[in-house]
Design an enzyme around this catalytic site. Sequence first.
Site, short mmCIF file in Angstrom:
data_model
loop_
_atom_site.label_atom_id
_atom_site.label_comp_id
_atom_site.label_asym_id
_atom_site.label_seq_id
_atom_site.Cartn_x
_atom_site.Cartn_y
_atom_site.Cartn_z
N GLY A 198 75.71 23.37 110.43
CA GLY A 198 76.44 24.59 110.50
C GLY A 198 75.50 25.59 109.92
O GLY A 198 74.80 25.45 108.90
N ARG A 254 73.80 21.10 116.52
CA ARG A 254 74.05 19.48 116.26
C ARG A 254 73.52 18.68 117.48
O ARG A 254 73.80 19.07 118.57
CB ARG A 254 75.46 19.36 116.09
CG ARG A 254 76.02 20.30 114.88
CD ARG A 254 77.38 19.93 114.87
NE ARG A 254 77.90 20.89 113.97
CZ ARG A 254 78.01 20.99 112.65
NH1 ARG A 254 77.42 20.31 111.84
NH2 ARG A 254 78.64 22.17 112.15
N ASP A 265 74.26 17.55 104.41
CA ASP A 265 73.92 16.25 104.44
C ASP A 265 73.74 15.65 105.81
O ASP A 265 72.86 14.49 105.73
CB ASP A 265 75.07 15.56 103.66
CG ASP A 265 76.32 15.58 104.46
OD1 ASP A 265 76.46 16.29 105.39
OD2 ASP A 265 77.20 14.71 103.98
N THR A 298 74.36 25.29 103.24
CA THR A 298 75.82 24.81 103.83
C THR A 298 76.83 25.83 103.12
O THR A 298 76.74 25.55 101.69
CB THR A 298 76.30 23.49 103.85
OG1 THR A 298 77.67 23.36 104.11
CG2 THR A 298 75.79 22.73 102.45
N ASP A 342 79.65 25.05 102.56
CA ASP A 342 80.79 24.19 101.75
C ASP A 342 80.28 23.76 100.32
O ASP A 342 81.03 23.23 99.62
CB ASP A 342 81.10 22.75 102.63
CG ASP A 342 81.33 23.15 104.09
OD1 ASP A 342 82.05 24.33 104.38
OD2 ASP A 342 81.01 22.33 105.05
N ASP A 375 78.70 21.29 99.52
CA ASP A 375 79.15 19.63 99.32
C ASP A 375 77.81 18.88 99.12
O ASP A 375 77.66 17.69 99.68
CB ASP A 375 80.17 19.28 100.41
CG ASP A 375 79.51 19.51 101.68
OD1 ASP A 375 78.57 20.27 102.02
OD2 ASP A 375 80.07 18.69 102.65
N ARG A 397 85.42 21.59 104.58
CA ARG A 397 85.37 20.07 105.14
C ARG A 397 86.09 19.33 104.01
O ARG A 397 87.41 19.68 103.56
CB ARG A 397 84.24 19.64 105.29
CG ARG A 397 83.64 20.15 106.76
CD ARG A 397 82.45 19.25 107.37
NE ARG A 397 81.57 18.99 106.26
CZ ARG A 397 80.19 18.76 106.94
NH1 ARG A 397 80.10 18.38 108.12
NH2 ARG A 397 79.26 18.60 105.95
P1 ATP Z 1 76.98 21.07 107.98
O1 ATP Z 1 77.32 20.73 106.46
O2 ATP Z 1 77.05 22.73 108.00
O3 ATP Z 1 77.96 20.54 108.75
P2 ATP Z 1 75.25 19.24 108.36
O4 ATP Z 1 73.66 19.22 108.47
O5 ATP Z 1 75.77 18.28 107.62
O6 ATP Z 1 75.71 20.53 108.22
P3 ATP Z 1 75.58 17.79 111.02
O7 ATP Z 1 75.96 18.09 112.11
O8 ATP Z 1 76.25 16.82 110.19
O9 ATP Z 1 75.48 18.98 110.03
O10 ATP Z 1 73.97 17.30 111.09
C1 ATP Z 1 72.97 17.87 111.51
C2 ATP Z 1 72.38 16.97 112.59
O11 ATP Z 1 71.53 16.01 111.96
C3 ATP Z 1 72.97 16.30 113.47
O12 ATP Z 1 73.49 17.19 114.72
C4 ATP Z 1 72.07 15.12 114.09
O13 ATP Z 1 71.04 15.52 114.81
C5 ATP Z 1 71.27 15.01 112.42
N1 ATP Z 1 71.68 13.80 112.07
C6 ATP Z 1 73.06 13.81 111.36
N2 ATP Z 1 73.14 12.25 110.85
C7 ATP Z 1 71.93 11.71 111.66
C8 ATP Z 1 71.58 10.30 111.51
N3 ATP Z 1 72.13 9.22 110.83
N4 ATP Z 1 70.38 9.89 112.24
C9 ATP Z 1 69.87 10.96 112.55
N5 ATP Z 1 70.16 12.03 112.68
C10 ATP Z 1 71.18 12.59 112.25
#
Ligand code: ATP
Length: 331
Positions: free
Chosen positions: A18, A79, A110, A133, A135, A137, A179
């Site tokens: 995000g 994503r 994360d 982020t 959030d 978190d 979240r």
């Molecule tokens: P936000 O907290 O704003 O949602 P985020 O970084 O947690 O941000 P995610 O969509 O959970 O957002 O993760 C971003 C991208 O990281 C995913 O679309 C994916 O490409 C990659 N990713 C997440 N988990 C894994 C994993 N276990 N292995 C490989 N790539 C991953």
Amino acid sequence: MSTQQDQIKRIGVLTSGGDAPGMNAAIRAVVRSCVYYGIEPFGIYRGYEGLIENDVEQMNAGSVKHIIHQGGTILKSARSPQFKTKEGMAQAWENIQEHELDALVVIGGDGTFKGAMEFGNKYDFPIVGIPGTIDNDIYGTDFAIGFDTALNTVVEAVDKIRDTATSHNRLFFIEVMGRDAGFIAMYSGIGGGAEEVLIPEKDRGIEQLFESLERTSKRNKSSRLVIVAEGDKNGSVYDLEEQVKEQFGDRYETKVTILGHVQRGGRPSCGDRVLASRLGVLSVEALRDGKRDIMVGIRNRKVEYTELDHATKRNPKMDKELVRVADIISI
Ligand code: ATP
């Protein structure tokens, strides 16, 4: 003789997950620190998706001019389900080699760090994370980039809702993002003077809300605002409204507001710009010092490096002091 610091000649930077206000300030700081230290910076568009599709562009100090005050991310975010596959990662690795990148800075939450960890381990490649982020978190930093701006946006909206709530003697349920975390709700609840804050970290059940409404009824309040974290365990804001109606009949005129995506956008606050600038510089310096698989953060006003593994597995705790303060001042 080559030193550790000479080994990093090219760094790629991306934003993922995000978007959050302040990401641009972080990109700017990463790019400018690279230039300062004689490293060539590369921008990777659309997070891991762009890395797989080779959407990569060399940057310079000028590429990041006039962006410190802009919300969103000039590198775009995405994503990428494909990055979770063997083939996706292999393609990303090929592109990294093509551009002769020596390290990556990833800005995100994360999920972004989980991806970084898996990729870094698989290809023995140095990666440093910057927490971005709204959030908040993420374990290992007091604040993530974007949180402060989101709070200001929420409080501004809450102030406006308060005006109409007071004029009409209404009870508002306001849902905020976060979240599974209640940080936005708790901080904006205190800052916005909410009568009650419902967060997943401290589920006290619907009875607590009924009691609180009963108590404040006796004080003849002209408006009541209940801030609800989206991850709250008592159901959606609409469920809450329904339960309050069942309990109290037509004693309250209730309204529901879901703030939604306005919380993500907007000009970053000064606090977020400074945080993002600090973390951007620290990330490049960490890579030059040979650090890898870590996230840079600030805790108790001190720079802190947290292993990506810890940053993704541990949850930051809700400060009990905040909960206590919210309880005391909402009597
Ligand atoms: P936000 O907290 O704003 O949602 P985020 O970084 O947690 O941000 P995610 O969509 O959970 O957002 O993760 C971003 C991208 O990281 C995913 O679309 C994916 O490409 C990659 N990713 C997440 N988990 C894994 C994993 N276990 N292995 C490989 N790539 C991953």
